[in-house]
Write a protein that holds these residues in place. Structure first.
Motif: not given
Length: 268
Positions: A161-173
């Motif tokens: 949680h200390g890393s801030g918001m991470l990139p998200h993408r459309q799930a491939t699975r």
């Protein structure tokens, strides 16, 4: 703040989660499971898997769970005395693999159903889906069933949680239960640091809205069902996100006093 509350807050701030924590006694758990069984009978398990959203507004027993004294005691230790109930949802992973669950190929040879064909929750952060600023979002998983590795227990990356918001993408699975089918790319997830959060029925785990977490498919023959409850301090407020507009129609004052009224026009 007493010593035990201070320790809870310190651990939560460092790790981003707390688990396991006791909530329901035997009678409360029995009553909650019986009440949920009636919903399964009424709506069917395909619906109760993920579609019982904000039913604390409809059922007094669910509202009671969202404001359970043992839950609120912990929530206030983390968020402070004044807390808004933001949202609730039942999530159930039903047994999908049974001894007879096999598929035949063209040569009429049987093969087991694979994990890639079962419902799961991809690595993600809750705050990706909540247009909230001015304060943290805290999520509770209140277990109605035992939650174990075999039936798709919660997995977390401590401290993420200390890393801030991470990139998200459309799930491939295929099979991702997240409503917008997103995931954090695995190369950004420190999977080697993942820990599981097993729970006995009646216990809860809590985690920060920025904590990276996921859960695998239920490969057992036992259900994993829980009530997810999300809370924010009253100082938090909704933000406008044109890419994902959110409406908060089910907010309630969980405890304390709301001197801000940021959600008053969005609650019922």
């Amino acid at each position: 703040m007493n010593t035990s509350a201070a320790k809870l807050q310190e651990s939560y701030q460092q790790e981003g989660f707390l688990s396991p924590l006791p909530v329901l006694d035997e009678i409360e758990l029995k009553e909650a499971r019986e009440a949920f069984a009636k919903l399964e009978e009424e709506f069917g398990t395909e619906y109760t898997q993920y579609s019982l959203h904000n039913v604390h507004l409809q059922y007094s027993w669910v509202m009671y769970l969202t404001k359970h004294p043992r839950i609120l005691q912990v929530i206030q230790a983390i968020l402070g005395p004044d807390v808004i109930l933001l949202d609730s949802r039942f999530i159930c992973k039903y047994p999908t693999v049974k001894p007879a669950d096999v598929q035949e190929n063209e040569d009429h040879q049987s093969k087991p159903v694979t994990d890639n064909e079962l419902p799961y929750v991809a690595w993600h952060q809750d705050m990706r889906y909540w247009g909230i600023a001015g304060g943290p979002v805290l999520s509770v998983w209140l277990a109605l069933d035992d939650s174990q590795k075999e039936n798709g227990v919660l997995q977390v990356i401590p401290g993420s949680h200390g890393s801030g918001m991470l990139p998200h993408r459309q799930a491939t699975r295929p099979g991702n239960l997240l409503s917008v089918n997103q995931e954090i790319p695995e190369e950004l997830v420190q999977v080697d640091k993942a820990v599981i959060c097993p729970l006995k029925a009646g216990q809860m785990s809590i985690h920060d809205g920025l904590l990276v977490h996921a859960s695998d498919a239920n490969t057992s023959q036992t259900r994993r069902c829980g009530l997810v409850i999300r809370y924010v301090p009253t100082c938090a407020y909704p933000t406008e996100d044109p890419d994902r507009p959110r409406k908060f129609h089910a907010t309630q004052l969980a405890c304390g006093v709301d001197q801000f009224h940021h959600f008053s026009s969005k609650s019922t």
